[in-house]
Structures are given as C-alpha cells and as structure tokens.
Write a protein that holds these residues in place. Structure first.
Motif, PDB file in Angstrom:
ATOM      1  N   VAL A  69       9.159  -0.930 -25.766  1.00  0.00           N
ATOM      2  CA  VAL A  69       8.908  -1.849 -24.648  1.00  0.00           C
ATOM      3  C   VAL A  69       9.524  -1.297 -23.371  1.00  0.00           C
ATOM      4  CG1 VAL A  69       9.338  -4.183 -23.768  1.00  0.00           C
ATOM      5  CG2 VAL A  69       8.687  -3.849 -26.158  1.00  0.00           C
ATOM      6  N   GLY A  70      10.713  -0.700 -23.487  1.00  0.00           N
ATOM      7  CA  GLY A  70      11.366  -0.113 -22.319  1.00  0.00           C
ATOM      8  C   GLY A  70      10.551   1.003 -21.688  1.00  0.00           C
ATOM      9  N   VAL A  71       9.996   1.878 -22.516  1.00  0.00           N
ATOM     10  CA  VAL A  71       9.172   2.984 -22.007  1.00  0.00           C
ATOM     11  C   VAL A  71       7.970   2.442 -21.233  1.00  0.00           C
ATOM     12  CG1 VAL A  71       7.556   4.797 -22.740  1.00  0.00           C
ATOM     13  CG2 VAL A  71       9.855   4.733 -23.675  1.00  0.00           C
ATOM     14  N   VAL A  72       7.297   1.477 -21.803  1.00  0.00           N
ATOM     15  CA  VAL A  72       6.115   0.916 -21.147  1.00  0.00           C
ATOM     16  C   VAL A  72       6.498   0.224 -19.838  1.00  0.00           C
ATOM     17  CG1 VAL A  72       4.255  -0.770 -21.357  1.00  0.00           C
ATOM     18  CG2 VAL A  72       4.780   0.749 -23.277  1.00  0.00           C
ATOM     19  N   LEU A  73       7.549  -0.581 -19.863  1.00  0.00           N
ATOM     20  CA  LEU A  73       7.958  -1.280 -18.641  1.00  0.00           C
ATOM     21  C   LEU A  73       8.381  -0.303 -17.541  1.00  0.00           C
ATOM     22  CD1 LEU A  73       9.920  -4.359 -20.026  1.00  0.00           C
ATOM     23  CD2 LEU A  73       7.664  -4.333 -18.931  1.00  0.00           C
ATOM     24  N   ILE A  74       9.144   0.712 -17.901  1.00  0.00           N
ATOM     25  CA  ILE A  74       9.573   1.690 -16.900  1.00  0.00           C
ATOM     26  C   ILE A  74       8.373   2.460 -16.352  1.00  0.00           C
ATOM     27  CG2 ILE A  74      10.721   3.950 -16.730  1.00  0.00           C
ATOM     28  CD1 ILE A  74      12.517   1.568 -16.112  1.00  0.00           C
ATOM     29  N   ALA A  75       7.423   2.791 -17.192  1.00  0.00           N
ATOM     30  CA  ALA A  75       6.221   3.486 -16.707  1.00  0.00           C
ATOM     31  C   ALA A  75       5.445   2.612 -15.727  1.00  0.00           C
ATOM     32  CB  ALA A  75       5.336   3.893 -17.886  1.00  0.00           C
ATOM     33  N   VAL A  76       5.331   1.328 -16.034  1.00  0.00           N
ATOM     34  CA  VAL A  76       4.635   0.402 -15.137  1.00  0.00           C
ATOM     35  C   VAL A  76       5.396   0.257 -13.818  1.00  0.00           C
ATOM     36  CG1 VAL A  76       3.917  -2.009 -14.830  1.00  0.00           C
ATOM     37  CG2 VAL A  76       3.423  -0.814 -16.978  1.00  0.00           C
ATOM     38  N   ILE A  77       6.716   0.134 -13.888  1.00  0.00           N
ATOM     39  CA  ILE A  77       7.525   0.045 -12.662  1.00  0.00           C
ATOM     40  C   ILE A  77       7.408   1.334 -11.861  1.00  0.00           C
ATOM     41  CG2 ILE A  77       9.909  -0.044 -11.810  1.00  0.00           C
ATOM     42  CD1 ILE A  77      10.384  -2.166 -14.034  1.00  0.00           C
ATOM     43  N   GLY A  78       7.444   2.455 -12.540  1.00  0.00           N
ATOM     44  CA  GLY A  78       7.260   3.735 -11.851  1.00  0.00           C
ATOM     45  C   GLY A  78       5.940   3.787 -11.101  1.00  0.00           C
ATOM     46  N   TRP A  79       4.920   3.257 -11.724  1.00  0.00           N
ATOM     47  CA  TRP A  79       3.591   3.240 -11.109  1.00  0.00           C
ATOM     48  C   TRP A  79       3.544   2.257  -9.934  1.00  0.00           C
ATOM     49  CZ3 TRP A  79      -0.339  -0.725 -12.367  1.00  0.00           C
ATOM     50  CH2 TRP A  79      -1.570  -0.459 -11.767  1.00  0.00           C
ATOM     51  N   LEU A  80       4.015   1.024 -10.162  1.00  0.00           N
ATOM     52  CA  LEU A  80       3.916  -0.022  -9.141  1.00  0.00           C
ATOM     53  C   LEU A  80       4.911   0.150  -7.996  1.00  0.00           C
ATOM     54  CD1 LEU A  80       3.481  -3.207 -11.376  1.00  0.00           C
ATOM     55  CD2 LEU A  80       1.726  -2.065  -9.992  1.00  0.00           C
ATOM     56  N   VAL A  81       6.137   0.494  -8.316  1.00  0.00           N
ATOM     57  CA  VAL A  81       7.205   0.516  -7.314  1.00  0.00           C
ATOM     58  C   VAL A  81       7.389   1.904  -6.698  1.00  0.00           C
ATOM     59  CG1 VAL A  81       9.686   0.120  -6.931  1.00  0.00           C
ATOM     60  CG2 VAL A  81       8.382  -1.414  -8.427  1.00  0.00           C
ATOM     61  N   PHE A  82       7.352   2.938  -7.534  1.00  0.00           N
ATOM     62  CA  PHE A  82       7.655   4.279  -7.056  1.00  0.00           C
ATOM     63  C   PHE A  82       6.411   5.135  -6.818  1.00  0.00           C
ATOM     64  CE2 PHE A  82      11.481   3.079  -9.612  1.00  0.00           C
ATOM     65  CZ  PHE A  82      12.341   2.912  -8.530  1.00  0.00           C
ATOM     66  N   GLY A  83       5.234   4.564  -7.035  1.00  0.00           N
ATOM     67  CA  GLY A  83       3.992   5.279  -6.766  1.00  0.00           C
ATOM     68  C   GLY A  83       3.725   6.450  -7.694  1.00  0.00           C
ATOM     69  N   GLN A  84       4.284   6.427  -8.885  1.00  0.00           N
ATOM     70  CA  GLN A  84       4.067   7.509  -9.833  1.00  0.00           C
ATOM     71  C   GLN A  84       2.722   7.307 -10.527  1.00  0.00           C
ATOM     72  OE1 GLN A  84       7.656   7.124 -12.159  1.00  0.00           O
ATOM     73  NE2 GLN A  84       8.880   8.159 -10.609  1.00  0.00           N
ATOM     74  N   LYS A  85       2.041   8.386 -10.796  1.00  0.00           N
ATOM     75  CA  LYS A  85       0.702   8.335 -11.376  1.00  0.00           C
ATOM     76  C   LYS A  85       0.760   8.214 -12.899  1.00  0.00           C
ATOM     77  CE  LYS A  85      -1.060   9.128  -7.331  1.00  0.00           C
ATOM     78  NZ  LYS A  85      -1.106   7.990  -6.488  1.00  0.00           N
ATOM     79  N   LEU A  86      -0.192   7.463 -13.436  1.00  0.00           N
ATOM     80  CA  LEU A  86      -0.372   7.359 -14.877  1.00  0.00           C
ATOM     81  C   LEU A  86      -1.786   7.818 -15.201  1.00  0.00           C
ATOM     82  CD1 LEU A  86       1.231   3.851 -15.552  1.00  0.00           C
ATOM     83  CD2 LEU A  86       2.221   6.085 -16.034  1.00  0.00           C
ATOM     84  N   ASP A  87      -1.898   8.918 -15.921  1.00  0.00           N
ATOM     85  CA  ASP A  87      -3.231   9.401 -16.285  1.00  0.00           C
ATOM     86  C   ASP A  87      -3.688   8.740 -17.584  1.00  0.00           C
ATOM     87  OD1 ASP A  87      -1.781  10.733 -18.262  1.00  0.00           O
ATOM     88  OD2 ASP A  87      -2.112  12.720 -17.425  1.00  0.00           O
TER      89      ASP A  87
END
Length: 113
Positions: A69-87
C-alpha cells in the motif's frame, strides 16, 4: 470500551510512513529543517504503530500490506504532487501489488481478522 483493530493501527502506520517519505523528498537530503523534522516524527510514529499492529497481525502479512500500500500511495503522490511520470509498466506493477495485497487479505488464512 472496544479495542482498536490492528488494521486501524496498520492503516495509520502506512499513512505516517507515506507522510514521512513525502517529507523526505521535500527535505532535500535533510538540508531543510522542517521537512526533516516531519520525516523523523512520521517515521517514529509509523514504526510505533507498526509495532502495535504486530501484536495481532503476523509480521509477514503486516509488512506485505505496509509495503504494498505504501508503494502505491507514494507513487500516486509522486505523480500528483511532484509531477513524476507513471508509465504503463508502473501502473501494471502497482495493480499487481494491489492484487497481491487483496489476495493475501481476502483469501489467505495467514491473515489475522
């Protein structure tokens, strides 16, 4: 008074860890005071709550849920807050993590309910 479910403790531990990891990004290598303090407090809180969780939930199950759950939440936050891309591969991988956590909790007899 009803005892608090260990799953509540685990959920709060995950939230605290995600806050700490997000602050870790903002701390810029611990060079910024306030985000660095948030990291320390959040991680201490997360591990305390995880310790309470482990009184009732097996360590393997708790850690699988915590990390998944932590990995998924951090990936989503990275995408939404830090503008990191998710392929596509990242999204599929996170879907598999979520599926694994669901299988573990819904179908495994290892999990404490």
């Amino acid at each position: 008074m009803t005892a608090i479910s260990p799953w509540i403790f685990l959920g709060l531990a995950i939230v605290a860890e995600v806050i700490g990891t997000s602050a870790l990004k903002l701390s810029e290598g611990f060079s910024r005071l306030w985000p660095s303090l948030v990291v320390v407090v959040s991680y201490a809180t997360a591990f305390y709550l995880l310790a309470l969780t482990l009184r009732a939930i097996p360590v393997g199950v708790a850690y699988a849920v915590w990390s998944g759950v932590g990995v998924v939440l951090i990936a989503v936050i990275g995408w939404l807050v830090f503008g990191q891309k998710l392929d596509t591969a990242a999204l599929v991988g996170m879907g598999l993590i979520v599926a694994g956590v669901l299988v573990l909790n819904l179908l495994s007899k290892t999990s404490a309910h």
